[in-house]
Scaffold this active site. Structure first.
Site, PDB file in Angstrom:
ATOM      1  N   ARG A  43     -29.462 -18.667  -5.310  1.00  0.00           N
ATOM      2  CA  ARG A  43     -28.114 -18.322  -5.802  1.00  0.00           C
ATOM      3  C   ARG A  43     -27.288 -17.635  -4.709  1.00  0.00           C
ATOM      4  O   ARG A  43     -26.277 -16.992  -4.981  1.00  0.00           O
ATOM      5  CB  ARG A  43     -28.219 -17.390  -7.025  1.00  0.00           C
ATOM      6  CG  ARG A  43     -28.146 -18.111  -8.377  1.00  0.00           C
ATOM      7  CD  ARG A  43     -29.160 -19.162  -8.531  1.00  0.00           C
ATOM      8  NE  ARG A  43     -29.044 -19.869  -9.811  1.00  0.00           N
ATOM      9  CZ  ARG A  43     -29.869 -20.828 -10.200  1.00  0.00           C
ATOM     10  NH1 ARG A  43     -30.866 -21.223  -9.398  1.00  0.00           N
ATOM     11  NH2 ARG A  43     -29.710 -21.426 -11.362  1.00  0.00           N
ATOM     12  N   LYS A  45     -28.190 -15.087  -2.639  1.00  0.00           N
ATOM     13  CA  LYS A  45     -28.352 -13.631  -2.465  1.00  0.00           C
ATOM     14  C   LYS A  45     -28.543 -13.265  -0.990  1.00  0.00           C
ATOM     15  O   LYS A  45     -27.938 -12.310  -0.501  1.00  0.00           O
ATOM     16  CB  LYS A  45     -29.550 -13.120  -3.281  1.00  0.00           C
ATOM     17  CG  LYS A  45     -29.410 -13.345  -4.783  1.00  0.00           C
ATOM     18  CD  LYS A  45     -30.592 -12.798  -5.561  1.00  0.00           C
ATOM     19  CE  LYS A  45     -31.924 -13.400  -5.173  1.00  0.00           C
ATOM     20  NZ  LYS A  45     -32.025 -14.859  -5.416  1.00  0.00           N
ATOM     21  N   VAL A 167     -30.852 -25.684  -2.317  1.00  0.00           N
ATOM     22  CA  VAL A 167     -32.296 -25.920  -2.160  1.00  0.00           C
ATOM     23  C   VAL A 167     -32.539 -26.949  -1.052  1.00  0.00           C
ATOM     24  O   VAL A 167     -33.370 -26.746  -0.167  1.00  0.00           O
ATOM     25  CB  VAL A 167     -32.909 -26.391  -3.502  1.00  0.00           C
ATOM     26  CG1 VAL A 167     -34.387 -26.749  -3.328  1.00  0.00           C
ATOM     27  CG2 VAL A 167     -32.765 -25.304  -4.559  1.00  0.00           C
ATOM     28  N   ARG A 255      -8.005 -17.829  24.230  1.00  0.00           N
ATOM     29  CA  ARG A 255      -7.038 -16.950  24.877  1.00  0.00           C
ATOM     30  C   ARG A 255      -5.839 -17.811  25.263  1.00  0.00           C
ATOM     31  O   ARG A 255      -5.938 -19.038  25.360  1.00  0.00           O
ATOM     32  CB  ARG A 255      -7.635 -16.344  26.142  1.00  0.00           C
ATOM     33  CG  ARG A 255      -8.764 -15.372  25.860  1.00  0.00           C
ATOM     34  CD  ARG A 255      -9.423 -14.918  27.165  1.00  0.00           C
ATOM     35  NE  ARG A 255      -8.534 -14.152  28.010  1.00  0.00           N
ATOM     36  CZ  ARG A 255      -8.851 -13.766  29.258  1.00  0.00           C
ATOM     37  NH1 ARG A 255     -10.023 -14.099  29.789  1.00  0.00           N
ATOM     38  NH2 ARG A 255      -7.992 -13.060  29.976  1.00  0.00           N
ATOM     39  N   HIS A 256      -4.715 -17.175  25.508  1.00  0.00           N
ATOM     40  CA  HIS A 256      -3.547 -17.887  26.068  1.00  0.00           C
ATOM     41  C   HIS A 256      -3.940 -18.475  27.431  1.00  0.00           C
ATOM     42  O   HIS A 256      -4.934 -18.049  28.041  1.00  0.00           O
ATOM     43  CB  HIS A 256      -2.419 -16.875  26.248  1.00  0.00           C
ATOM     44  CG  HIS A 256      -2.884 -15.680  27.035  1.00  0.00           C
ATOM     45  ND1 HIS A 256      -2.964 -15.685  28.407  1.00  0.00           N
ATOM     46  CD2 HIS A 256      -3.387 -14.490  26.608  1.00  0.00           C
ATOM     47  CE1 HIS A 256      -3.464 -14.539  28.810  1.00  0.00           C
ATOM     48  NE2 HIS A 256      -3.741 -13.781  27.741  1.00  0.00           N
ATOM     49  N   TYR A 261       0.775 -12.169  34.912  1.00  0.00           N
ATOM     50  CA  TYR A 261       0.017 -10.921  35.080  1.00  0.00           C
ATOM     51  C   TYR A 261      -1.467 -11.213  35.347  1.00  0.00           C
ATOM     52  O   TYR A 261      -2.089 -10.536  36.150  1.00  0.00           O
ATOM     53  CB  TYR A 261       0.166 -10.049  33.822  1.00  0.00           C
ATOM     54  CG  TYR A 261       1.213  -8.961  33.961  1.00  0.00           C
ATOM     55  CD1 TYR A 261       2.357  -9.161  34.725  1.00  0.00           C
ATOM     56  CD2 TYR A 261       1.044  -7.734  33.329  1.00  0.00           C
ATOM     57  CE1 TYR A 261       3.310  -8.156  34.860  1.00  0.00           C
ATOM     58  CE2 TYR A 261       1.988  -6.731  33.456  1.00  0.00           C
ATOM     59  CZ  TYR A 261       3.119  -6.944  34.223  1.00  0.00           C
ATOM     60  OH  TYR A 261       4.042  -5.946  34.348  1.00  0.00           O
ATOM     61  N   ASN A 262      -2.019 -12.228  34.658  1.00  0.00           N
ATOM     62  CA  ASN A 262      -3.425 -12.584  34.915  1.00  0.00           C
ATOM     63  C   ASN A 262      -3.609 -12.899  36.395  1.00  0.00           C
ATOM     64  O   ASN A 262      -4.570 -12.468  37.025  1.00  0.00           O
ATOM     65  CB  ASN A 262      -3.856 -13.846  34.151  1.00  0.00           C
ATOM     66  CG  ASN A 262      -4.017 -13.649  32.664  1.00  0.00           C
ATOM     67  OD1 ASN A 262      -3.782 -14.573  31.881  1.00  0.00           O
ATOM     68  ND2 ASN A 262      -4.437 -12.466  32.248  1.00  0.00           N
ATOM     69  N   ARG A 305       3.078 -15.216  26.313  1.00  0.00           N
ATOM     70  CA  ARG A 305       2.054 -16.105  26.866  1.00  0.00           C
ATOM     71  C   ARG A 305       1.269 -16.833  25.773  1.00  0.00           C
ATOM     72  O   ARG A 305       0.824 -17.966  25.973  1.00  0.00           O
ATOM     73  CB  ARG A 305       1.117 -15.318  27.799  1.00  0.00           C
ATOM     74  CG  ARG A 305       0.425 -14.091  27.179  1.00  0.00           C
ATOM     75  CD  ARG A 305      -0.105 -13.206  28.310  1.00  0.00           C
ATOM     76  NE  ARG A 305      -0.907 -12.054  27.916  1.00  0.00           N
ATOM     77  CZ  ARG A 305      -0.424 -10.884  27.496  1.00  0.00           C
ATOM     78  NH1 ARG A 305       0.880 -10.717  27.341  1.00  0.00           N
ATOM     79  NH2 ARG A 305      -1.235  -9.874  27.209  1.00  0.00           N
ATOM     80  N   GLU A 327      -2.533  -8.206  22.277  1.00  0.00           N
ATOM     81  CA  GLU A 327      -3.627  -7.661  23.082  1.00  0.00           C
ATOM     82  C   GLU A 327      -3.746  -6.144  22.922  1.00  0.00           C
ATOM     83  O   GLU A 327      -2.769  -5.469  22.542  1.00  0.00           O
ATOM     84  CB  GLU A 327      -3.397  -8.037  24.558  1.00  0.00           C
ATOM     85  CG  GLU A 327      -4.479  -7.587  25.526  1.00  0.00           C
ATOM     86  CD  GLU A 327      -5.896  -8.033  25.175  1.00  0.00           C
ATOM     87  OE1 GLU A 327      -6.319  -7.868  24.013  1.00  0.00           O
ATOM     88  OE2 GLU A 327      -6.602  -8.531  26.084  1.00  0.00           O
ATOM     89  N   HIS A 392      -5.839 -12.973  22.680  1.00  0.00           N
ATOM     90  CA  HIS A 392      -6.088 -12.313  23.971  1.00  0.00           C
ATOM     91  C   HIS A 392      -7.548 -11.873  24.049  1.00  0.00           C
ATOM     92  O   HIS A 392      -8.233 -11.773  23.038  1.00  0.00           O
ATOM     93  CB  HIS A 392      -5.163 -11.104  24.088  1.00  0.00           C
ATOM     94  CG  HIS A 392      -3.723 -11.462  23.877  1.00  0.00           C
ATOM     95  ND1 HIS A 392      -2.858 -11.726  24.901  1.00  0.00           N
ATOM     96  CD2 HIS A 392      -3.008 -11.656  22.725  1.00  0.00           C
ATOM     97  CE1 HIS A 392      -1.669 -12.038  24.418  1.00  0.00           C
ATOM     98  NE2 HIS A 392      -1.730 -12.003  23.085  1.00  0.00           N
TER      99      HIS A 392
HETATM  100  P1  ATP Z   1     -34.060 -16.671  -2.853  1.00  0.00           P
HETATM  101  O1  ATP Z   1     -34.091 -15.928  -4.114  1.00  0.00           O
HETATM  102  O2  ATP Z   1     -34.977 -17.806  -2.804  1.00  0.00           O
HETATM  103  O3  ATP Z   1     -34.227 -15.800  -1.651  1.00  0.00           O
HETATM  104  P2  ATP Z   1     -31.181 -16.718  -2.489  1.00  0.00           P
HETATM  105  O4  ATP Z   1     -30.504 -16.424  -3.773  1.00  0.00           O
HETATM  106  O5  ATP Z   1     -31.321 -15.574  -1.535  1.00  0.00           O
HETATM  107  O6  ATP Z   1     -32.592 -17.365  -2.757  1.00  0.00           O
HETATM  108  P3  ATP Z   1     -29.893 -18.087  -0.324  1.00  0.00           P
HETATM  109  O7  ATP Z   1     -31.051 -18.223   0.603  1.00  0.00           O
HETATM  110  O8  ATP Z   1     -28.915 -17.048   0.035  1.00  0.00           O
HETATM  111  O9  ATP Z   1     -30.392 -17.925  -1.816  1.00  0.00           O
HETATM  112  O10 ATP Z   1     -29.144 -19.479  -0.458  1.00  0.00           O
HETATM  113  C1  ATP Z   1     -28.299 -19.927   0.588  1.00  0.00           C
HETATM  114  C2  ATP Z   1     -27.271 -20.848   0.044  1.00  0.00           C
HETATM  115  O11 ATP Z   1     -26.520 -20.201  -0.978  1.00  0.00           O
HETATM  116  C3  ATP Z   1     -26.259 -21.251   1.098  1.00  0.00           C
HETATM  117  O12 ATP Z   1     -26.333 -22.647   1.213  1.00  0.00           O
HETATM  118  C4  ATP Z   1     -24.907 -20.831   0.543  1.00  0.00           C
HETATM  119  O13 ATP Z   1     -23.937 -21.842   0.735  1.00  0.00           O
HETATM  120  C5  ATP Z   1     -25.171 -20.641  -0.920  1.00  0.00           C
HETATM  121  N1  ATP Z   1     -24.390 -19.587  -1.563  1.00  0.00           N
HETATM  122  C6  ATP Z   1     -23.735 -18.570  -0.994  1.00  0.00           C
HETATM  123  N2  ATP Z   1     -23.102 -17.815  -1.911  1.00  0.00           N
HETATM  124  C7  ATP Z   1     -23.374 -18.363  -3.103  1.00  0.00           C
HETATM  125  C8  ATP Z   1     -23.022 -18.008  -4.430  1.00  0.00           C
HETATM  126  N3  ATP Z   1     -22.246 -16.954  -4.700  1.00  0.00           N
HETATM  127  N4  ATP Z   1     -23.496 -18.804  -5.432  1.00  0.00           N
HETATM  128  C9  ATP Z   1     -24.276 -19.858  -5.153  1.00  0.00           C
HETATM  129  N5  ATP Z   1     -24.643 -20.240  -3.911  1.00  0.00           N
HETATM  130  C10 ATP Z   1     -24.198 -19.497  -2.894  1.00  0.00           C
END
Ligand code: ATP
Ligand code: F6P
Length: 460
Positions: A43, A45, A167, A255-256, A261-262, A305, A327, A392
């Protein structure tokens, strides 16, 4: 001028004690924070933990992620936990594994408390699933006892496409599977792991405690629920999470072209491009003709620039001129060369060499000042799709340090040559970096996949 103005970064500000909240914590003293991730596997995390950590470090908060999966893999008492934990390890009925998981979480919590209470850091991010009320109660009790403020981030996602791509793109490469099975087998096992977690998953809710503070990120930011945010760190975290997105895109930084001056080795000023600089401006426009970046926006500083460097880009790339991209202001050293400064203000040269990140030019800025004026730019970059930033050296060092996740003391030494373009493409846990270098003499671009290295001395 001997005395430099006081530093003003997030970690360095000292303020008086004022009102305190229900925990007895004041908003005006530094209270350590633990940010606790919650959610089923895959998800995002770890993604959120790493990204938030990078952001908070860049804004000056010493922050570290404690990933319970890594603790589990180094648990000497659990042979199958060390490597290759399969889905059955995560079954709610696997009593031995439950003990290992609880022990891994406990070790991570102890290390977090040491990190915060020793003063080594001010924010710890606890990256685990924390999907049960009882696990969360253990964490809350632990933090209350150690006088650490707690904030929960729950990622809730029921979009099968997002989960499938998480996944397939990320999880099958986990150290739990690497070298042990095929990607298909890993995917199948990971889906079973998720099912095991679902059996005991209890989403966060307000009834878990009067003092509970949290944000729920729903379907990768399609909506949010925010509850009882306390203090500066938590509100910053909420703001950040509400601005990030997962859509694929690239950020280009340059950068520009070479300025007058550069070519004289002078700092700052507002001089126009040299003929080499003008050639680069044309080459840049050709590059983007060929690259065909959809919906590219151009953000340019307000210096002549930089404006000249972006002037040949197609008019349908919407261009905005940001003062924040100007800059670093070298104050009394504007217009001087490094040799002039050494001769006129030797103490300034010495102080700068001693702590280049915090050193503030008299009547000018420090790198630390530039970082704080760039925060809105970073937040807007997070919100946008494809963007080209024409700015810059010092400013781009600050922006690159954010995307490269480089420590702040290294930031002023990132070597950004003139006539080069950096393409950053965010990936799950890092940013890909490609450097395109334009050779003025032969009129050709070359490129390499790498991060820009550090340099010893300033250039151009
Ligand atoms: P696990 O519990 O197995 O460690 P996890 O929840 O830490 O899993 P991540 O390893 O962070 O999962 O998954 C990475 C993927 O989650 C990336 O591909 C990213 O695009 C996606 N991702 C990032 N933010 C979110 C979100 N808020 N909801 C769902 N997917 C997300
Ligand atoms: O399942 C994903 C994972 O990151 C594992 O690698 C880790 O052991 C686990 O989550 C930590 O969470 P829990 O606290 O539920 O054991």
């Amino acid at each position: 001028m001997e005395e430099l103005p006081p530093k003003h970064g997030a970690e360095t500000t000292k303020r008086k004690v004022a009102h305190s909240d229900e925990h007895g914590f004041s908003d005006q003293v530094r209270v350590p924070n633990v940010i606790v991730m919650v959610g089923l596997p895959a998800r995002g995390k770890t993604y959120i933990s790493k990204k938030l950590c990078r952001y908070l470090k860049w804004t000056g908060f010493k922050t570290k992620v404690f990933n319970v999966g890594e603790y589990r893999r180094t648990d000497a008492n659990a042979a199958d936990a060390v490597h290759g934990a399969n889905a059955s390890f995560f079954s709610p009925n696997n009593a031995d594994a439950l003990k290992v998981r609880a022990e891994s979480a406990r070790r991570a919590m102890e290390d977090m408390a040491d990190y915060l209470n020793s003063g080594a850091g001010s924010v710890a991010i606890f990256d685990a699933t924390n999907t049960t009320k009882s696990r969360r109660k253990t964490i809350i009790d632990f933090c209350t006892q150690k006088r650490i403020r707690c904030f929960f981030i729950e990622s809730v996602c029921d979009d099968p496409d997002i989960i499938d791509s998480n996944v397939t793109d990320v999880k099958v490469n986990s150290p739990d599977y690497k070298g042990l099975m095929t990607a298909e087998q890993a995917k199948e096992d990971f889906m079973r792991r998720i099912e095991n977690y679902k059996q005991q998953y209890e989403p966060l809710d307000e009834s878990e405690g009067d003092l509970l503070s949290f944000i729920k990120v729903i379907n990768a930011g399609r909506s949010f629920k925010v509850h009882q945010v306390r203090g500066h760190v938590q509100s910053r975290v909420v703001y950040f999470l509400m601005n990030i997105h997962l859509l694929p895109r690239s950020i280009y930084l340059t950068r520009h072209g070479q300025s007058e001056y550069n070519s004289m080795g002078r700092l700052g000023g507002d001089s126009p491009l040299t003929s080499d600089g003008r050639k680069y401006a044309l080459a840049l426009a050709e590059f983007f003709e060929e690259e065909e970046v959809p919906g590219l926006r151009v953000w340019c500083s307000q210096k002549v620039r930089a404006a000249q460097t972006s002037q040949h880009l197609k008019p349908d790339f919407h261009t905005e001129y940001w003062k924040a991209l100007d800059e670093i202001d070298a104050g009394i050293c504007e217009g001087l060369t490094y040799d002039d400064i050494q001769q006129r203000y030797p103490k300034q040269s010495e102080d700068r060499a001693h702590d280049k990140y915090h050193y503030r030019y008299p009547s000018g800025e420090s790198y630390e000042d530039v970082v704080s004026r760039l925060e809105p730019v970073i937040m807007e970059l997070e919100r946008q799709a494809n963007v080209l930033v024409v700015s810059h050296q010092a400013v781009l060092r600050c922006i690159l340090a954010y995307f490269y996740d480089r420590p702040l003391p290294e930031l002023p030494y990132i070597d950004i040559p003139l006539h080069s373009l950096v393409k950053l493409t965010p990936r799950a846990y890092h940013c890909d970096s490609t450097i395109y270098s334009y050779d003025i003499e032969n009129g050709k671009w070359s490129n390499t996949s790498a991060q820009l290295p550090l340099c010893d001395s300033p250039r151009d």
